[in-house]
Design a protein around this motif. Structure first.
Motif, PDB file in Angstrom:
ATOM      1  N   ASP A 480       0.826  -1.203   0.000  1.00 45.37           N
ATOM      2  CA  ASP A 480       0.000   0.000   0.000  1.00 45.37           C
ATOM      3  C   ASP A 480       0.861   1.254   0.000  1.00 45.37           C
ATOM      4  O   ASP A 480       1.928   1.307   0.622  1.00 45.37           O
ATOM      5  N   VAL A 481       0.378   2.263  -0.715  1.00 50.37           N
ATOM      6  CA  VAL A 481       0.902   3.621  -0.633  1.00 50.37           C
ATOM      7  C   VAL A 481      -0.291   4.531  -0.374  1.00 50.37           C
ATOM      8  O   VAL A 481      -1.433   4.186  -0.680  1.00 50.37           O
ATOM      9  N   ASN A 482      -0.020   5.703   0.188  1.00 48.10           N
ATOM     10  CA  ASN A 482      -1.105   6.624   0.548  1.00 48.10           C
ATOM     11  C   ASN A 482      -1.577   7.360  -0.704  1.00 48.10           C
ATOM     12  O   ASN A 482      -1.153   8.480  -0.992  1.00 48.10           O
ATOM     13  N   ASP A 483      -2.460   6.700  -1.450  1.00 52.87           N
ATOM     14  CA  ASP A 483      -2.955   7.291  -2.690  1.00 52.87           C
ATOM     15  C   ASP A 483      -4.465   7.520  -2.653  1.00 52.87           C
ATOM     16  O   ASP A 483      -5.064   7.828  -3.677  1.00 52.87           O
ATOM     17  N   ASN A 484      -5.072   7.368  -1.497  1.00 60.18           N
ATOM     18  CA  ASN A 484      -6.512   7.593  -1.366  1.00 60.18           C
ATOM     19  C   ASN A 484      -6.771   8.593  -0.239  1.00 60.18           C
ATOM     20  O   ASN A 484      -6.223   8.457   0.874  1.00 60.18           O
ATOM     21  N   ALA A 485      -7.586   9.602  -0.553  1.00 55.32           N
ATOM     22  CA  ALA A 485      -7.931  10.612   0.447  1.00 55.32           C
ATOM     23  C   ALA A 485      -9.043  10.092   1.334  1.00 55.32           C
ATOM     24  O   ALA A 485      -9.900   9.326   0.878  1.00 55.32           O
ATOM     25  N   PRO A 486      -9.079  10.492   2.582  1.00 56.59           N
ATOM     26  CA  PRO A 486     -10.178  10.078   3.455  1.00 56.59           C
ATOM     27  C   PRO A 486     -11.492  10.706   3.007  1.00 56.59           C
ATOM     28  O   PRO A 486     -11.507  11.748   2.343  1.00 56.59           O
ATOM     29  N   GLU A 487     -12.581  10.088   3.363  1.00 54.99           N
ATOM     30  CA  GLU A 487     -13.901  10.552   2.983  1.00 54.99           C
ATOM     31  C   GLU A 487     -14.875  10.222   4.102  1.00 54.99           C
ATOM     32  O   GLU A 487     -14.544   9.476   5.032  1.00 54.99           O
ATOM     33  N   PHE A 488     -16.063  10.831   3.980  1.00 58.19           N
ATOM     34  CA  PHE A 488     -17.066  10.575   5.001  1.00 58.19           C
ATOM     35  C   PHE A 488     -17.406   9.084   5.052  1.00 58.19           C
ATOM     36  O   PHE A 488     -17.442   8.405   4.012  1.00 58.19           O
ATOM     37  N   ALA A 489     -17.701   8.616   6.240  1.00 63.13           N
ATOM     38  CA  ALA A 489     -18.097   7.218   6.396  1.00 63.13           C
ATOM     39  C   ALA A 489     -19.483   6.965   5.827  1.00 63.13           C
ATOM     40  O   ALA A 489     -19.831   5.830   5.490  1.00 63.13           O
ATOM     41  N   LEU A 565     -25.088  24.527   2.571  1.00 67.03           N
ATOM     42  CA  LEU A 565     -24.116  23.539   2.106  1.00 67.03           C
ATOM     43  C   LEU A 565     -22.789  23.848   2.782  1.00 67.03           C
ATOM     44  O   LEU A 565     -22.162  24.882   2.510  1.00 67.03           O
ATOM     45  N   LEU A 566     -22.346  22.937   3.673  1.00 67.12           N
ATOM     46  CA  LEU A 566     -21.157  23.186   4.491  1.00 67.12           C
ATOM     47  C   LEU A 566     -20.010  22.335   3.961  1.00 67.12           C
ATOM     48  O   LEU A 566     -20.033  21.111   4.083  1.00 67.12           O
ATOM     49  N   PRO A 567     -18.970  22.960   3.343  1.00 64.02           N
ATOM     50  CA  PRO A 567     -17.811  22.188   2.859  1.00 64.02           C
ATOM     51  C   PRO A 567     -16.863  21.866   4.021  1.00 64.02           C
ATOM     52  O   PRO A 567     -16.466  22.761   4.774  1.00 64.02           O
ATOM     53  N   VAL A 568     -16.504  20.575   4.139  1.00 58.41           N
ATOM     54  CA  VAL A 568     -15.617  20.111   5.216  1.00 58.41           C
ATOM     55  C   VAL A 568     -14.390  19.469   4.587  1.00 58.41           C
ATOM     56  O   VAL A 568     -14.515  18.607   3.698  1.00 58.41           O
ATOM     57  N   VAL A 569     -13.207  19.872   5.032  1.00 58.90           N
ATOM     58  CA  VAL A 569     -11.937  19.324   4.535  1.00 58.90           C
ATOM     59  C   VAL A 569     -11.472  18.252   5.509  1.00 58.90           C
ATOM     60  O   VAL A 569     -11.354  18.509   6.728  1.00 58.90           O
ATOM     61  N   ILE A 570     -11.190  17.015   4.956  1.00 62.90           N
ATOM     62  CA  ILE A 570     -10.710  15.887   5.763  1.00 62.90           C
ATOM     63  C   ILE A 570      -9.304  15.552   5.271  1.00 62.90           C
ATOM     64  O   ILE A 570      -9.084  15.331   4.071  1.00 62.90           O
ATOM     65  N   SER A 571      -8.343  15.463   6.188  1.00 55.47           N
ATOM     66  CA  SER A 571      -6.946  15.170   5.842  1.00 55.47           C
ATOM     67  C   SER A 571      -6.447  14.019   6.697  1.00 55.47           C
ATOM     68  O   SER A 571      -6.923  13.792   7.811  1.00 55.47           O
ATOM     69  N   ASP A 574      -0.637  10.562   6.749  1.00 51.81           N
ATOM     70  CA  ASP A 574       0.373   9.749   6.058  1.00 51.81           C
ATOM     71  C   ASP A 574       1.133  10.595   5.054  1.00 51.81           C
ATOM     72  O   ASP A 574       0.825  11.777   4.827  1.00 51.81           O
ATOM     73  N   TYR A 575       2.140   9.921   4.445  1.00 52.10           N
ATOM     74  CA  TYR A 575       2.938  10.624   3.442  1.00 52.10           C
ATOM     75  C   TYR A 575       2.725   9.948   2.106  1.00 52.10           C
ATOM     76  O   TYR A 575       2.839   8.713   2.005  1.00 52.10           O
ATOM     77  N   PRO A 576       2.439  10.700   1.082  1.00 51.32           N
ATOM     78  CA  PRO A 576       2.111  12.131   1.115  1.00 51.32           C
ATOM     79  C   PRO A 576       0.708  12.344   1.668  1.00 51.32           C
ATOM     80  O   PRO A 576      -0.143  11.469   1.557  1.00 51.32           O
ATOM     81  N   VAL A 577       0.496  13.540   2.213  1.00 49.60           N
ATOM     82  CA  VAL A 577      -0.787  13.829   2.847  1.00 49.60           C
ATOM     83  C   VAL A 577      -1.867  13.887   1.785  1.00 49.60           C
ATOM     84  O   VAL A 577      -1.710  14.537   0.749  1.00 49.60           O
ATOM     85  N   GLN A 578      -2.973  13.195   2.055  1.00 56.18           N
ATOM     86  CA  GLN A 578      -4.126  13.180   1.158  1.00 56.18           C
ATOM     87  C   GLN A 578      -5.307  13.806   1.884  1.00 56.18           C
ATOM     88  O   GLN A 578      -5.525  13.554   3.082  1.00 56.18           O
ATOM     89  N   SER A 579      -6.031  14.670   1.156  1.00 57.71           N
ATOM     90  CA  SER A 579      -7.192  15.328   1.741  1.00 57.71           C
ATOM     91  C   SER A 579      -8.294  15.423   0.697  1.00 57.71           C
ATOM     92  O   SER A 579      -8.035  15.374  -0.506  1.00 57.71           O
ATOM     93  N   SER A 580      -9.510  15.580   1.223  1.00 56.57           N
ATOM     94  CA  SER A 580     -10.669  15.708   0.340  1.00 56.57           C
ATOM     95  C   SER A 580     -11.668  16.643   0.994  1.00 56.57           C
ATOM     96  O   SER A 580     -11.661  16.846   2.218  1.00 56.57           O
ATOM     97  N   THR A 581     -12.494  17.245   0.157  1.00 53.40           N
ATOM     98  CA  THR A 581     -13.521  18.160   0.646  1.00 53.40           C
ATOM     99  C   THR A 581     -14.874  17.502   0.461  1.00 53.40           C
ATOM    100  O   THR A 581     -15.265  17.142  -0.655  1.00 53.40           O
ATOM    101  N   GLU A 582     -15.570  17.359   1.550  1.00 54.68           N
ATOM    102  CA  GLU A 582     -16.884  16.747   1.539  1.00 54.68           C
ATOM    103  C   GLU A 582     -17.916  17.809   1.927  1.00 54.68           C
ATOM    104  O   GLU A 582     -17.612  18.770   2.637  1.00 54.68           O
ATOM    105  N   THR A 583     -19.121  17.662   1.449  1.00 56.52           N
ATOM    106  CA  THR A 583     -20.185  18.646   1.690  1.00 56.52           C
ATOM    107  C   THR A 583     -21.257  18.042   2.565  1.00 56.52           C
ATOM    108  O   THR A 583     -21.739  16.923   2.301  1.00 56.52           O
ATOM    109  N   VAL A 584     -21.642  18.816   3.570  1.00 55.86           N
ATOM    110  CA  VAL A 584     -22.726  18.415   4.462  1.00 55.86           C
ATOM    111  C   VAL A 584     -23.922  19.312   4.164  1.00 55.86           C
ATOM    112  O   VAL A 584     -23.797  20.549   4.157  1.00 55.86           O
ATOM    113  N   THR A 585     -25.076  18.698   3.893  1.00 48.42           N
ATOM    114  CA  THR A 585     -26.303  19.449   3.614  1.00 48.42           C
ATOM    115  C   THR A 585     -27.062  19.661   4.923  1.00 48.42           C
ATOM    116  O   THR A 585     -27.377  18.683   5.622  1.00 48.42           O
TER     117      THR A 585
END
Length: 790
Positions: A480-489, A565-571, A574-585
């Motif tokens: 595994d390498v850190n190539d996937n950003a976290p996301e809402f469950a 619509l509330l944008p939330v950044v999840i990081s 790990d290296y390299p750092v992966q992040s994603s922006t999820e939206t909460v309605t």
């Protein structure tokens, strides 16, 4: 002296006739006080007076098997009452009286009428009585006497068996019991030596002997060996009269078999054996057989084989075949011609059942040497490992070498080897291999989250002989390498009450990451930069991979803004750092004083509008039932419509419609009116067709009647034209039977059915020009000539 004289006189009187009588041993009563006995001997002339004595005898003796021509004289009966004047008569009763024994009623002489056999009946009991002839009364009581049959030696000894079968172990000592024979003699054993039997051996010496009195047969020779001779036939004689001259004899045969004992050790017929086996021989496969001979039989000949020594004792084994008593040499371990070409073994054969009596004869075992030559075979390449495990990161570039396998030819020739991947184990062709050096490289991108392990098979085969190949499994693990950003469950859609207060928690967030983390995931939550300053909500990171959404102000108005619509950044960390922006309605809703939602500006979240599921299912079922009813109704109506006899437009053929109507002759006025043919005006207007189901009544087109046409031929031609132009007529030839054509009609047959039998050649090629509707007809008629030619 008186008793002695009576016995002598009676014996003398009966001696010429081979019969004997004895005087009474005691007196009998029932006779007159004074009886007289006639003088029987010349030496004693005077009369003897006896009181209460009537008979002079008690029993008679008669020899068996009398061979004379006259009756055999038994003896004489006489009563003291007999005065010799013939007034008395003697009668006899009892065993054989009147048949076997007869008596002279006047003189009292008794005779036997036929030969007697003591073995059939040794004693006869009879009764005698003297009767007055005039009065018929007995002058004295009835008295009983006995006739005994004297035995003669007329029966030879008989053995209880015609043939005796016996056995005795070989190498037995002298005097060992074998069997006892028995003979019986039917003669009287109490009279003379007629029944005294003596045994002797007539055949079987010097091997066996027999005891003369008991008939016991014993061994008479030492160390009789079954392997030299197994069967013996002994003849035993039994002779009566104590074996004296003139005695009768009988014989029997005794078959004596020597049974086997283990007195012979196993012996190999040769001291050295040599076998050949290829190095590719599978384990437990036989490579040769050896056998030691044993003169014994049965369990005494059972042999057990074993390897005692040799450089191949670990590579080979030997087992015993119980059916053939052979030793089977088998392979225990894999052979390798390149390592060792020759093995030497020493094999021992031993009897399994020993007899301690014959241990002095020597050891009951034998040894032999086996030489095994290993032959070279062309073997497939051998990999350096039984399996390979490789690891590769999922972000590796295509055509990157991730490892290699090695195989080489174990033969002396060392043929070159080429490598390939079994594509049945790598259908997507993710990996490839260098055929020369066995290096494995990627040919497509990898993704650990899609497939963690790749199990492929590599084939190594000789270049000169591709049939010689081997396989090895290769297990490739994708790292595994850190190539996937976290996301809402999960998808978050929440609401806030219009009467909410500041710093109020309205939703808790959590996240997941497809990547693998050996130390555990660490997520951080924050608002996006563009919403951090102007948002009506705030994000509080709980530092446990969860975060909470809080209100920033008091009260919200759903009429002003109903949805946020509330944008939330999840990081991740790990290296390299992966992040994603999820939206909460976030919806603004009206709530009660306890904070329970009642209604929202848009469609309700808790109670959606519209029909329920049960109502939708009921409507759907009604629609289905309605459609089925319509289909059934249409099908029933369609069945009522007429169906032409020919459905396909291309089905062109002659058709004969048979109505199975037959007229009843000239007297049948109901079947058919011939006058109709002669008078066309008599045609009924409502006559219907009978070849189809009528649905709509087509009015037949009336043609003017030809009044002055009386020729039936013209009438038929007219009707033919009418049918050709009639729209209700079927689109094929129909044979219409008019029942009358007239005499000498030149129209002949109007049907084309007979056209096939005509001899004239016709050209049907023009049918091909009529279009696709006549294609089948053109094939039927146009191909006739070609069929004939073929």
């Amino acid at each position: 002296m008186r008793t002695y004289h009576c016995f002598w006189l009676l014996f003398w009187a009966s001696q010429p006739h081979q019969s004997f009588s004895t005087p009474l041993s005691k007196r009998t009563s029932g006779f007159p006080e004074k009886g007289k006995v006639l003088e029987l001997s010349g030496n004693n002339r005077k009369e003897l007076n006896r009181s209460k004595r009537s008979w002079m005898w008690n029993q008679f003796f008669l020899l068996e098997e009398y061979t004379g021509s006259d009756y055999q004289y038994v003896g004489k009966l006489h009563s003291d009452q007999d005065k010799g004047d013939g007034s008395l008569k003697y009668i006899l009763s009892g065993d054989g009286a009147g048949d076997l024994f007869t008596i002279n009623e006047n003189t009292g002489d008794i005779q036997a009428t036929r030969r007697l056999d003591r073995e059939e009946k040794p004693v006869y009991i009879l009764r005698a009585q003297a009767i007055n002839k005039r009065t018929g009364r007995p002058v004295e009581p009835e008295s009983e006497f006995i006739i005994k049959i004297h035995d003669i030696n007329d029966n030879e000894p008989m053995f209880t068996k015609d043939i005796y079968n016996a056995s005795v172990p070989e190498m037995s000592d002298v005097g060992t019991f074998v069997v006892q024979v028995t003979a019986t003699d039917a003669d009287d054993p109490t009279y003379g030596n007629s029944a005294r039997v003596v045994y002797s051996i007539l055949q079987g010496q010097p091997y066996f002997s027999v005891e003369s009195e008991s008939g016991i047969i014993k061994t008479a020779l030492l160390n009789m060996d079954r392997e030299n001779r197994e069967q013996y036939q002994v003849v035993i004689q039994a002779k009566d009269m104590g074996g004296q001259m003139g005695g009768l004899s009988g014989t029997t045969t005794v078959n004596i078999t020597l049974t086997d004992v283990n007195d012979n050790p196993p012996r190999f017929p040769q001291s050295t054996y040599q076998f050949k086996t290829p190095e590719s021989a599978p384990l437990d496969s036989p490579i040769g057989r050896i056998k030691a001979s044993d003169a014994d039989v049965g369990e005494n000949a059972e042999i057990e084989y074993s390897i005692t020594e040799g450089d191949g004792s670990e590579m080979f084994g030997v087992v015993t075949d119980k059916d053939t008593q052979e030793g089977i040499v088998t392979v225990k371990k894999a052979l390798d011609f390149e390592k060792k070409k020759l093995y030497t073994l020493k094999v021992e054969a031993t009897n399994t059942h020993m007899n301690s009596r014959f241990l002095y004869l020597g050891p009951f075992k034998d040894t032999a040497t086996i030489r095994i030559v290993v032959e070279d075979v062309d073997e497939p390449p051998v990999f350096s490992r039984p399996a390979y495990i490789l690891e590769v990161k999922e972000d590796v570039q295509i055509n990157t070498v991730i490892g290699s396998v090695t195989a080489q030819d174990p033969d002396i020739a060392k043929n070159p080897v080429k490598y390939s991947v079994d594509r049945h184990t790598d259908m997507d062709r993710v990996f490839n291999i260098d055929s020369g050096n066995g290096s494995i490289f990627t040919s497509k991108p990898l993704d650990r989250e899609t497939l963690l392990w790749h199990n492929i098979t590599v084939i190594a085969s000789e270049i000169n002989n591709p049939k010689q190949s081997s396989r090895v499994p290769v297990f490739i693990k994708v790292l595994d390498v850190n190539d996937n950003a976290p996301e809402f469950a999960m998808f978050y859609e929440t609401y806030v009450c219009e009467n909410a207060k500041a710093e109020q928690l309205i939703q808790t967030l959590s996240a997941v990451d497809k990547d693998d983390s050996y130390g555990g995931h660490q997520f951080s939550f924050s608002l996006a930069a563009e919403a951090a300053s102007s948002s009506n909500f705030t994000i509080l990171d709980n530092r446990d991979n969860t975060a909470g959404i809080y209100t920033r102000k008091n009260r919200y108005n759903r009429h002003d803004t109903s949805i946020y619509l509330l944008p939330v950044v999840i990081s991740d960390n790990d290296y390299p750092v992966q992040s994603s922006t999820e939206t909460v309605t976030i919806r603004v809703c009206a709530c009660d004083h306890r904070g329970k939602m009642q209604s929202c500006n848009a469609e309700a979240l808790i109670h959606p509008t519209g029909l329920s599921t049960g109502a939708l299912v009921a409507i759907l079922l009604c629609i289905i039932i309605l459609l089925v009813t319509v289909v059934l109704f249409a099908a029933l109506r369609r069945q009522r419509k007429k169906e032409p006899l020919i459905i396909s437009k291309e089905d062109i053929r002659d058709n004969i419609v048979s109505y199975n109507d037959e007229g009843g002759g000239e007297e049948d006025t109901q079947a058919f009116d011939i006058g109709t043919l002669r008078n066309p005006e008599a045609i009924e207007d409502n006559k219907l067709r009978r070849d189809i189901v009528p649905e709509t009544l087509f009015v037949p087109r009336r043609t003017p009647a030809v009044r002055d046409n009386t020729d039936v031929r013209d009438f038929i031609n007219q009707r033919l034209k009418e049918n050709d132009t009639d729209p209700t007529a079927p689109p094929y030839d129909s044979l219409a039977t008019y029942a009358y054509e007239g005499n000498g009609s030149v129209a002949e047959s109007l049907s084309s059915l007979e056209s096939v039998t005509t001899d004239g050649d016709q050209d049907y090629d023009y049918l091909s020009d009529w279009g696709p509707r006549f294609k089948k007809l053109a094939d039927m008629y146009g191909g006739a000539d070609s069929d004939k030619d073929s």
